[in-house]
Design a protein around this motif. Structure first.
Motif, short mmCIF file in Angstrom:
data_model
loop_
_atom_site.label_atom_id
_atom_site.label_comp_id
_atom_site.label_asym_id
_atom_site.label_seq_id
_atom_site.Cartn_x
_atom_site.Cartn_y
_atom_site.Cartn_z
N ARG A 90 0.72 7.12 0.42
CA ARG A 90 1.44 6.67 -0.57
C ARG A 90 3.10 6.84 0.36
NH1 ARG A 90 3.74 9.21 -4.16
NH2 ARG A 90 2.68 10.41 -4.55
N ARG A 91 2.61 8.76 -0.28
CA ARG A 91 4.48 9.24 0.34
C ARG A 91 4.64 8.67 2.25
NH1 ARG A 91 4.04 14.26 0.56
NH2 ARG A 91 1.65 14.89 0.61
N CYS A 92 4.18 8.61 2.74
CA CYS A 92 4.52 9.26 4.27
C CYS A 92 3.46 7.75 5.29
CB CYS A 92 3.39 10.15 5.05
SG CYS A 92 3.28 11.61 3.96
N GLN A 93 4.27 7.63 6.11
CA GLN A 93 3.77 6.72 7.52
C GLN A 93 3.57 7.70 8.19
OE1 GLN A 93 6.64 3.28 8.58
NE2 GLN A 93 8.47 5.10 8.48
N LEU A 94 1.47 7.36 8.52
CA LEU A 94 1.35 8.47 8.65
C LEU A 94 1.07 8.89 9.89
CD1 LEU A 94 -1.39 9.27 5.99
CD2 LEU A 94 0.36 10.88 6.96
N SER A 95 0.56 9.27 10.97
CA SER A 95 0.91 8.98 12.50
C SER A 95 -0.52 8.90 12.94
CB SER A 95 1.90 9.94 13.49
OG SER A 95 0.71 11.40 13.20
#
Length: 247
Positions: A90-95
């Motif tokens: 929800r909080r991030c664009q995950l790499s």
């Protein structure tokens, strides 16, 4: 991986776009004074370098790294390392992954812990680090009141509480535990603690990038240069072996 090795891309001339990330001390994955700033930071730096980017690290306490890297500081592009959970999605664009974390439970070696299902841990006093996410199943059990947790400021603090029998188990990464128990402050007591063979999980470590289209090319570049989990594990083993030889 050899600590003194300079990647071929580092010899390229010309300015590179800067990726500015918040990071906290979590050795051996991240550490301001570790070779390459830790195996996680070193892997990330090499991935970004191959994609044409330069990494800048901003060292902060963990809760501030999460807060500022998630969007409170417009000068930061994100923070790391982070797990994949419902909260971080929800909080991030995950790499793409930059490492692998075996997350489990430390306990007193002389006091076996019997657990298979999350509810089995309800009988124990469980130490956690304030501000850390763990697994969705574990965090849901905490939110539901199934597990009794005792917060601490760091993994080292939890290990000390475990040695004093103030908690029964501590949630911790296996390599972080090994690193801390090899430090002079805890080395003489290392044999008193064990890492439980039943893990909470093996979790990829990722960068949490802020939301926004501007960072999409960086995410795409990391995905294009991603490393298989087996290669990440092998790199971590090599790094830890060389680190142990230096200590």
């Amino acid at each position: 991986m050899i600590f003194a090795l300079t990647p071929a891309w580092a010899a390229d001339v010309g300015p590179r776009p800067l990726v500015r990330l918040a990071v906290s001390e979590w050795p051996p994955f991240t550490g301001e004074h570790l070779p390459g700033n830790g195996i996680g930071a070193d892997t990330l730096r090499q991935m970004l370098g191959r994609a044409g980017y330069q990494l800048e690290l901003v060292w902060l306490p963990w809760t501030r790294a999460v807060r500022d890297g998630s969007g409170m500081d417009s000068k930061l592009d994100g923070y790391f390392p982070e797990y994949t959970t419902a909260d971080t999605r929800r909080r991030c664009q995950l790499s793409a992954p930059i490492g692998m974390s075996v997350l489990g439970l430390a306990h007193q070696a002389a006091q076996p812990v019997n657990w298979t299902h999350m509810a089995d841990l309800a009988r124990y006093r469980v130490g956690v680090v304030n501000g850390y996410v763990n697994t969705d199943a574990f965090d849901a059990a905490v939110s539901a009141g199934i597990l009794r947790v005792d917060g601490a400021s760091s993994d080292e603090s939890n290990l000390r509480k475990l040695l004093r029998e103030r908690i029964d188990v501590a949630v911790i990464d296996r390599e972080v535990m090994g690193y801390l128990l090899a430090e002079p402050a805890l080395r003489n007591q290392a044999g008193q603690l064990a890492f439980h063979p039943h893990w909470l999980g093996e979790l990829p470590l990722r960068v949490c990038f802020r939301h926004g289209a501007r960072l999409q090319p960086i995410l795409a570049a990391m995905q294009a240069h991603r490393l298989p989990a087996a290669q990440l594990r092998a790199g971590q083993r090599d790094y830890l072996r060389q680190l142990a030889e230096q200590r």
